[in-house]
Motif scaffolding. Structure first.
Motif, PDB file in Angstrom:
ATOM      1  N   THR A 288      -7.243   8.227   1.744  1.00 25.82           N
ATOM      2  CA  THR A 288      -6.014   7.925   2.474  1.00 25.82           C
ATOM      3  C   THR A 288      -4.827   8.611   1.838  1.00 25.82           C
ATOM      4  OG1 THR A 288      -6.906   5.767   3.136  1.00 25.82           O
ATOM      5  CG2 THR A 288      -4.526   6.064   3.288  1.00 25.82           C
ATOM      6  N   SER A 289      -4.732   8.500   0.522  1.00 21.78           N
ATOM      7  CA  SER A 289      -3.633   9.126  -0.205  1.00 21.78           C
ATOM      8  C   SER A 289      -3.626  10.639  -0.005  1.00 21.78           C
ATOM      9  CB  SER A 289      -3.740   8.793  -1.693  1.00 21.78           C
ATOM     10  OG  SER A 289      -2.727   9.422  -2.429  1.00 21.78           O
ATOM     11  N   ARG A 290      -4.788  11.258  -0.108  1.00 27.68           N
ATOM     12  CA  ARG A 290      -4.853  12.720  -0.029  1.00 27.68           C
ATOM     13  C   ARG A 290      -4.440  13.242   1.355  1.00 27.68           C
ATOM     14  NH1 ARG A 290      -7.857  16.304  -3.189  1.00 27.68           N
ATOM     15  NH2 ARG A 290      -7.662  14.622  -4.725  1.00 27.68           N
ATOM     16  N   VAL A 291      -4.946  12.631   2.416  1.00 29.80           N
ATOM     17  CA  VAL A 291      -4.625  13.150   3.751  1.00 29.80           C
ATOM     18  C   VAL A 291      -3.166  12.884   4.123  1.00 29.80           C
ATOM     19  CG1 VAL A 291      -7.003  13.027   4.598  1.00 29.80           C
ATOM     20  CG2 VAL A 291      -5.513  11.059   4.889  1.00 29.80           C
ATOM     21  N   LEU A 292      -2.589  11.781   3.641  1.00 30.34           N
ATOM     22  CA  LEU A 292      -1.174  11.528   3.901  1.00 30.34           C
ATOM     23  C   LEU A 292      -0.296  12.564   3.208  1.00 30.34           C
ATOM     24  CD1 LEU A 292      -0.917   7.619   3.641  1.00 30.34           C
ATOM     25  CD2 LEU A 292      -0.680   9.028   5.693  1.00 30.34           C
ATOM     26  N   GLN A 293      -0.601  12.860   1.973  1.00 27.27           N
ATOM     27  CA  GLN A 293       0.184  13.848   1.239  1.00 27.27           C
ATOM     28  C   GLN A 293       0.048  15.237   1.864  1.00 27.27           C
ATOM     29  OE1 GLN A 293      -1.334  13.384  -2.731  1.00 27.27           O
ATOM     30  NE2 GLN A 293      -0.538  11.306  -2.934  1.00 27.27           N
ATOM     31  N   LEU A 294      -1.151  15.592   2.260  1.00 26.35           N
ATOM     32  CA  LEU A 294      -1.354  16.889   2.903  1.00 26.35           C
ATOM     33  C   LEU A 294      -0.635  16.973   4.242  1.00 26.35           C
ATOM     34  CD1 LEU A 294      -5.137  17.516   2.126  1.00 26.35           C
ATOM     35  CD2 LEU A 294      -3.183  18.786   1.211  1.00 26.35           C
ATOM     36  N   SER A 295      -0.562  15.858   4.958  1.00 29.00           N
ATOM     37  CA  SER A 295       0.132  15.863   6.252  1.00 29.00           C
ATOM     38  C   SER A 295       1.627  16.112   6.082  1.00 29.00           C
ATOM     39  CB  SER A 295      -0.099  14.536   6.988  1.00 29.00           C
ATOM     40  OG  SER A 295       0.606  13.471   6.381  1.00 29.00           O
ATOM     41  N   ILE A 296       2.219  15.574   5.017  1.00 23.46           N
ATOM     42  CA  ILE A 296       3.643  15.803   4.766  1.00 23.46           C
ATOM     43  C   ILE A 296       3.897  17.265   4.442  1.00 23.46           C
ATOM     44  CG2 ILE A 296       5.561  15.255   3.211  1.00 23.46           C
ATOM     45  CD1 ILE A 296       4.376  12.442   2.946  1.00 23.46           C
TER      46      ILE A 296
ATOM     47  N   GLY B 224       0.804  -1.214   0.000  1.00 26.02           N
ATOM     48  CA  GLY B 224       0.000   0.000   0.000  1.00 26.02           C
ATOM     49  C   GLY B 224       0.836   1.264   0.000  1.00 26.02           C
ATOM     50  N   LEU B 225       2.154   1.130  -0.175  1.00 28.23           N
ATOM     51  CA  LEU B 225       3.019   2.305  -0.136  1.00 28.23           C
ATOM     52  C   LEU B 225       2.745   3.280  -1.273  1.00 28.23           C
ATOM     53  CD1 LEU B 225       6.437   0.653   0.874  1.00 28.23           C
ATOM     54  CD2 LEU B 225       4.849   1.944   2.321  1.00 28.23           C
ATOM     55  N   HIS B 226       2.139   2.771  -2.362  1.00 28.52           N
ATOM     56  CA  HIS B 226       1.851   3.661  -3.479  1.00 28.52           C
ATOM     57  C   HIS B 226       0.838   4.741  -3.105  1.00 28.52           C
ATOM     58  CE1 HIS B 226      -1.591   0.951  -3.615  1.00 28.52           C
ATOM     59  NE2 HIS B 226      -2.217   1.838  -4.389  1.00 28.52           N
ATOM     60  N   LEU B 227       0.128   4.556  -1.976  1.00 30.51           N
ATOM     61  CA  LEU B 227      -0.842   5.567  -1.564  1.00 30.51           C
ATOM     62  C   LEU B 227      -0.165   6.881  -1.184  1.00 30.51           C
ATOM     63  CD1 LEU B 227      -3.350   3.451   0.567  1.00 30.51           C
ATOM     64  CD2 LEU B 227      -3.535   4.145  -1.820  1.00 30.51           C
ATOM     65  N   PHE B 228       1.126   6.829  -0.830  1.00 35.64           N
ATOM     66  CA  PHE B 228       1.849   8.059  -0.512  1.00 35.64           C
ATOM     67  C   PHE B 228       2.003   8.961  -1.735  1.00 35.64           C
ATOM     68  CE2 PHE B 228       3.399   5.744   3.264  1.00 35.64           C
ATOM     69  CZ  PHE B 228       3.255   6.732   4.218  1.00 35.64           C
ATOM     70  N   VAL B 229       2.032   8.369  -2.913  1.00 33.99           N
ATOM     71  CA  VAL B 229       2.280   9.152  -4.132  1.00 33.99           C
ATOM     72  C   VAL B 229       1.139   9.071  -5.133  1.00 33.99           C
ATOM     73  CG1 VAL B 229       4.777   8.960  -3.915  1.00 33.99           C
ATOM     74  CG2 VAL B 229       3.524   7.201  -5.176  1.00 33.99           C
ATOM     75  N   MET B 230       0.105   8.311  -4.826  1.00 33.44           N
ATOM     76  CA  MET B 230      -0.999   8.166  -5.773  1.00 33.44           C
ATOM     77  C   MET B 230      -1.680   9.511  -6.020  1.00 33.44           C
ATOM     78  SD  MET B 230      -4.303   5.625  -5.512  1.00 33.44           S
ATOM     79  CE  MET B 230      -5.323   6.756  -4.576  1.00 33.44           C
ATOM     80  N   ASN B 231      -1.828   9.876  -7.273  1.00 32.76           N
ATOM     81  CA  ASN B 231      -2.471  11.142  -7.648  1.00 32.76           C
ATOM     82  C   ASN B 231      -1.853  12.338  -6.939  1.00 32.76           C
ATOM     83  OD1 ASN B 231      -4.326   9.708  -9.255  1.00 32.76           O
ATOM     84  ND2 ASN B 231      -5.735   9.454  -7.530  1.00 32.76           N
ATOM     85  N   ILE B 232      -0.514  12.315  -6.815  1.00 30.02           N
ATOM     86  CA  ILE B 232       0.163  13.361  -6.040  1.00 30.02           C
ATOM     87  C   ILE B 232      -0.008  14.743  -6.658  1.00 30.02           C
ATOM     88  CG2 ILE B 232       2.405  13.148  -7.209  1.00 30.02           C
ATOM     89  CD1 ILE B 232       3.646  13.435  -4.351  1.00 30.02           C
ATOM     90  N   ARG B 233      -0.220  14.795  -7.954  1.00 30.54           N
ATOM     91  CA  ARG B 233      -0.421  16.090  -8.613  1.00 30.54           C
ATOM     92  C   ARG B 233      -1.738  16.745  -8.186  1.00 30.54           C
ATOM     93  NH1 ARG B 233       1.454  14.956 -14.939  1.00 30.54           N
ATOM     94  NH2 ARG B 233       3.642  14.419 -14.466  1.00 30.54           N
ATOM     95  N   SER B 234      -2.607  15.952  -7.615  1.00 28.19           N
ATOM     96  CA  SER B 234      -3.917  16.476  -7.216  1.00 28.19           C
ATOM     97  C   SER B 234      -3.985  16.806  -5.730  1.00 28.19           C
ATOM     98  CB  SER B 234      -5.014  15.453  -7.553  1.00 28.19           C
ATOM     99  OG  SER B 234      -5.017  15.125  -8.919  1.00 28.19           O
ATOM    100  N   VAL B 235      -2.816  16.860  -5.069  1.00 28.70           N
ATOM    101  CA  VAL B 235      -2.808  17.038  -3.621  1.00 28.70           C
ATOM    102  C   VAL B 235      -3.495  18.332  -3.201  1.00 28.70           C
ATOM    103  CG1 VAL B 235      -0.503  18.096  -3.654  1.00 28.70           C
ATOM    104  CG2 VAL B 235      -1.358  17.046  -1.554  1.00 28.70           C
ATOM    105  N   PHE B 236      -3.377  19.389  -4.001  1.00 32.71           N
ATOM    106  CA  PHE B 236      -4.016  20.658  -3.653  1.00 32.71           C
ATOM    107  C   PHE B 236      -5.290  20.912  -4.469  1.00 32.71           C
ATOM    108  CE2 PHE B 236       0.552  21.595  -2.728  1.00 32.71           C
ATOM    109  CZ  PHE B 236       0.421  21.667  -1.352  1.00 32.71           C
ATOM    110  N   LYS B 237      -5.744  19.903  -5.186  1.00 32.63           N
ATOM    111  CA  LYS B 237      -6.897  20.071  -6.057  1.00 32.63           C
ATOM    112  C   LYS B 237      -8.183  20.104  -5.228  1.00 32.63           C
ATOM    113  CE  LYS B 237      -9.026  18.131 -10.228  1.00 32.63           C
ATOM    114  NZ  LYS B 237      -8.974  17.025 -11.227  1.00 32.63           N
ATOM    115  N   LEU B 238      -9.014  21.100  -5.493  1.00 37.84           N
ATOM    116  CA  LEU B 238     -10.283  21.215  -4.774  1.00 37.84           C
ATOM    117  C   LEU B 238     -11.394  20.498  -5.529  1.00 37.84           C
ATOM    118  CD1 LEU B 238     -10.236  24.881  -3.430  1.00 37.84           C
ATOM    119  CD2 LEU B 238      -9.902  22.760  -2.157  1.00 37.84           C
ATOM    120  N   ASP B 239     -11.192  19.199  -5.770  1.00 32.86           N
ATOM    121  CA  ASP B 239     -12.240  18.386  -6.363  1.00 32.86           C
ATOM    122  C   ASP B 239     -13.222  17.988  -5.253  1.00 32.86           C
ATOM    123  OD1 ASP B 239     -10.644  16.725  -4.926  1.00 32.86           O
ATOM    124  OD2 ASP B 239     -10.021  15.462  -6.615  1.00 32.86           O
ATOM    125  N   GLY B 240     -14.085  17.026  -5.554  1.00 28.68           N
ATOM    126  CA  GLY B 240     -15.061  16.625  -4.546  1.00 28.68           C
ATOM    127  C   GLY B 240     -14.408  16.146  -3.265  1.00 28.68           C
TER     128      GLY B 240
END
Length: 580
Positions: free
Chosen positions: A450-458, A47-63
């Motif tokens: 999961t991916s989004r909140v992990l990336q935002l936490s970093i 599940g380590l790929h969740l750290f980088v999954m859709n990383i370009r969308s980390v600041f995206k205000l989608d749904g």
């Protein structure tokens, strides 16, 4: 509650599920695997790929981004409001002297240790319980609304709903009704049909308030009667200059324990409803009162640390009163009255004898309380004891090095917690979103959230490192004018500021684990982390003093993050769906 997926999978037929079975659904031993067919990246070995999954969308205000932000920002502000108010307290108390600030630091450590042991398991369980039960009840209400429309249509062609067998009226029917969707009061529209549901009874809300009230009273009695004894254990001996102000502060602040635990329980309820604005409003109002009362009572009325304690107690009761007023407007905080049960047929209750209804309600409440204080609650209690004991032990060890070191540690610790708890807002968002996604069996949203909140936490942790490092270097004089204490604070900068990214990940993983109902692993892993961290604290404190304490705390936070990362990375427990 460890079976979020099953709870949602059974949401549709929940209205016809007996009491014992519905409780089992919500409280299973482990969450089931969400349907893997919706995973955006296909099956994975880890599940380590969740750290980088859709990383370009980390600041995206989608749904998803909007949902996380809507929950996280108010929650972060609410959670940080109390530590920030404590920082203001610390700044005011620092003007009294290093002895006073050291004494208050030890007292706060004791109070927080007991409070978190009493309430934190309940708050964490409540958030997920309320999120799950609210989702199930909402779906049941929508389903029964559709059924009622069908019945009304059928009545036009000779169908009599009063004689239909839509819902059993026997013992099984009683359990089905009360446990699937305990009565909801609905507003009627002008046409006379049932309208939008405004208030509902969620069993977890009542259970949380009852348990929180009892624990708050017990905590108050315990701390008032044992203040000197506990301070002695913490290293503040009878001959220490810290003992007098520490006893006064701890005794008075203990009177606010019932308000503290009740307010925390209600914050857990509002988080479960994905409402973090109400706790923010209440906390800001209460903390503002605390900040205003501090200088008045401490310096104008010459009450010293006693005034600081009184100000804090008043603020806590204000927060509790505000939250309670808002909560009773939203839900029934006690089991519905006999009169309110007349709306039972709207939710399929049928014609159940009044005595039977009362017995069912009492039985349901008892079962909910038992669940809080047994299964998940017990596991979380073990976890919280392990979590909080490390920080409390660190404060105790600092106190044994004298008032100067303890004063420096208190200021560093307050800064460390105030900034790190900003990440707890992301944790709250992750927990609420994941609990709902697991309940709906939505694996795609589980992975994405999961991916989004992990990336935002970093990102948050890296930003906090820069801000806190500069603030501690040039702003330490705000908290104290004692030069030796300021020097101690400067020595802690690499650890307090440098660990912010690790801390953010650790806090966010807590929310992720709770949202996935992975309580068993959270408890066992934290006990293992504490078993390593405690010897490190004792050894490093004895050999390296203040620096050794912070090295050990850094090890402690790192191990917390590693333990949760391994669980997700290995795709074990609730993350096994990533392999499918």
């Amino acid at each position: 509650m460890e079976d979020n997926g099953a709870a949602a999978a059974a949401a549709a037929p929940a209205t016809s599920m007996p009491a014992e079975k519905r409780v089992a659904v919500i409280q299973g031993d482990a969450p089931p695997e969400p349907a893997a067919g919706l995973l955006p990246c296909g099956p994975r070995k880890t599940g380590l790929h969740l750290f980088v999954m859709n990383i370009r969308s980390v600041f995206k205000l989608d749904g998803l981004g909007s949902e996380v932000l809507r929950i996280a920002v108010p929650a972060s502000l609410a959670l940080a409001a109390d530590p920030l108010a404590s920082l203001v307290d610390t700044a005011f108390i620092g003007r009294l002297g290093s002895v006073e600030i050291a004494a208050v630091g030890v007292s706060i450590a004791i109070f927080n240790q007991v409070s978190k042991v009493c309430i934190y398991p309940l708050v964490s369980v409540t958030t997920s319980f309320v999120a799950e039960e609210d989702a199930i009840i909402s779906k049941a209400v929508r389903g029964n609304s559709s059924q009622e429309e069908d019945v009304e249509k059928a009545s036009h062609v000779g169908f009599d709903p009063e004689t239909s067998n839509l819902h059993a009226s026997g013992p099984a029917g009683m359990a089905e009704c009360v446990n699937s969707c305990i009565p909801t009061e609905c507003a009627a529209d002008p046409s006379g049909r049932q309208g939008r549901c405004e208030k509902r009874y969620v069993p977890s809300v009542t259970s949380a308030l009852i348990v929180g009230s009892i624990l708050g009273l017990l905590q108050a009695v315990f701390l008032v009667l044992s203040a000197r004894f506990v301070l002695n254990i913490m290293g503040v001996k009878s001959g220490s200059p810290m003992q007098g102000p520490a006893v006064r502060y701890l005794t008075i602040r203990s009177l606010g324990a019932p308000a503290v635990l009740l307010s925390l329980a209600m914050q857990g309820v509002f988080r479960g409803f994905k409402d973090t604005k109400t706790p923010l409003y209440a906390t800001v109002v209460g903390d503002a009162a605390n900040i205003i009362l501090d200088p008045i009572l401490m310096f104008v009325c010459h009450m010293g640390v006693t005034g600081a304690a009184i100000a804090h107690v008043v603020s806590q009761y204000m927060i509790t009163l505000i939250l309670l007023c808002r909560l009773v407007q939203r839900v029934h905080v006690i089991p519905p009255s006999i009169k309110s049960l007349k709306f039972g047929r709207f939710l399929g209750c049928g014609e159940i004898p009044l005595e039977s209804r009362a017995r069912i309600i009492i039985s349901t409440l008892r079962k909910e309380i038992e669940l809080f204080v047994s299964a998940s609650g017990f596991l979380l209690l073990a976890r919280v004891v392990a979590v909080t004991f490390c920080v409390t032990l660190a404060a105790s060890l600092a106190a044994r090095h004298g008032p100067t070191v303890m004063a420096g540690f208190q200021i560093c610790c307050q800064l460390w917690l105030a900034t790190s708890l900003l990440a707890d807002g992301l944790a709250v968002a992750g927990q609420a979103v994941l609990a709902s996604a697991f309940a709906k069996n939505d694996s795609k949203k589980v992975a994405a959230a999961t991916s989004r909140v992990l990336q935002l936490s970093i990102v948050l942790g890296m930003g906090l490192t820069v801000v806190l490092g500069l603030a501690m270097r040039f702003g330490a004089g705000i908290f104290t004018s004692d030069v030796p204490v300021i020097q101690v604070i400067h020595r802690g900068i690499p650890f307090v500021a440098g660990t912010q990214t690790i801390n953010s990940l650790a806090f966010v993983f807590d929310g992720i684990n709770f949202g996935a109902s992975d309580y068993r692993y959270s408890a066992y892993s934290m006990v293992a982390v504490a078993s390593v961290s405690i010897p490190c604290l004792l050894y490093l404190s004895a050999h390296n003093g203040f620096i050794g304490i912070w090295i050990a705390l850094t090890i402690y936070m790192s191990l917390r993050t590693i333990a949760s990362t391994w669980r997700m990375g290995a795709a074990r427990g609730p993350w096994t769906f990533l392999r499918n």
